[in-house]
Scaffold this active site. Structure first.
Site, short mmCIF file in Angstrom:
data_model
loop_
_atom_site.label_atom_id
_atom_site.label_comp_id
_atom_site.label_asym_id
_atom_site.label_seq_id
_atom_site.Cartn_x
_atom_site.Cartn_y
_atom_site.Cartn_z
N ARG A 133 0.81 -1.40 -0.10
CA ARG A 133 -0.04 -0.01 0.14
C ARG A 133 0.63 1.44 -0.03
NH1 ARG A 133 -4.50 0.02 4.35
NH2 ARG A 133 -5.39 1.74 3.04
N CYS B 156 -1.38 5.65 9.45
CA CYS B 156 -1.41 4.28 8.62
C CYS B 156 -2.56 4.57 7.62
CB CYS B 156 -1.88 3.09 9.96
SG CYS B 156 -3.36 3.63 10.95
#
Length: 277
Positions: free
Chosen positions: A177, A232
């Protein structure tokens, strides 16, 4: 262990000697798994109350604030009191996924001024492996607590601050990611320019325990230097990274909106690939 973590043996001893002042929070939550309440009913540590991450540890999601905005302080205090938390209590949060969700409760309660909050190292699997008792079904409602929360005891930074962070900005998501190879949840792939990839999962051993302090210290030392901030996807697993940093004596700042907020703002740049910039 550190003031962040508590081992199964330490928890059992604490329950035996000061059980009336220990509050156990079952924070089982996984992205894509809505069955935390059922997992709790199927089996939990005696005396634990279930904590719903989506509704108790976060405000409703929005593009402007991200998928798990910090909860309103009055709401968090109301929830903490419903869990039976009073000033002076020891709070122990656990889950079944290496502390990834429990760390959100740890961070929020510390942010609200609760002095003694721990994450059960290894979580429910470690408790069961050690022969700890498990019960099923509902628990009696705890006596309402009287804790008074005040904000700001853990540092935070907003999107502008994260974008201009002068120090080490850590991206706690999975590497793919960060690199922008996949993005299963948020509007855009990639990472905040300047951020360094530091997947939260690498804080843990294969058994879901936090790695030894010396290993964690070496890991973080190899990522860079300066004041540390962490983000995050939505501010949940970043709390786990902050907990791991705290075990080695590093105070880190949370960007609560994280990538879910950043990527919803088309004016903010996104970097891809393995390099920070």
């Amino acid at each position: 262990m550190s003031a962040v973590l508590i081992s199964v043996a330490e928890l059992q001893e604490l329950l035996d000697t000061a059980g009336s002042r220990v509050r156990l929070l079952d924070v089982r939550w996984l992205l894509g798994d809505p069955d935390g309440p059922q997992h709790y009913l199927d089996g939990h540590i005696p005396g634990a109350v279930f904590v719903d991450l989506e509704t108790e540890l976060a405000d409703p999601p929005s593009a402007a604030k991200g998928r798990h905005p910090l909860p309103d302080l009055a709401h968090l205090q109301k929830c903490a009191r419903s869990w039976g938390v009073s000033d002076g209590d020891t709070v122990v949060a656990y889950d079944a996924n290496g502390g990834m969700a429990a760390a959100r409760a740890w961070w929020l309660l510390r942010w609200g001024g609760v002095a003694d909050v721990r994450i059960l190292d290894g979580g429910l699997p470690a408790w069961e492996k050690a022969g700890g008792k498990i019960v099923s079904g509902e628990e009696p409602d705890p006596e309402p607590g009287t804790v008074v929360l005040t904000p700001g005891h853990m540092p935070t930074v907003d999107a502008d601050g994260a974008g201009g962070w002068q120090g080490l900005l850590l991206d706690a998501r999975a590497g793919e990611r960060y690199r922008g190879e996949v993005e299963p949840i948020d509007p855009r792939a990639g990472h905040i320019p300047g951020a360094v990839s530091a997947p939260t999962a690498e804080n843990l051993t294969d058994t879901g325990h936090f790695k030894p302090i010396e290993e964690l210290r070496a890991r973080f030392a190899g990522l860079g230097s300066g004041p540390v901030a962490v983000y995050c996807g939505s501010g949940v697993t970043a709390a786990h990274q902050i907990a791991a940093l705290a075990t080695v004596g590093i105070d880190a700042t949370l960007y609560p909106g994280s990538w879910s907020q950043w990527s919803n703002d088309p004016k903010r740049p996104a970097a891809t690939g393995t390099e920070p910039a």
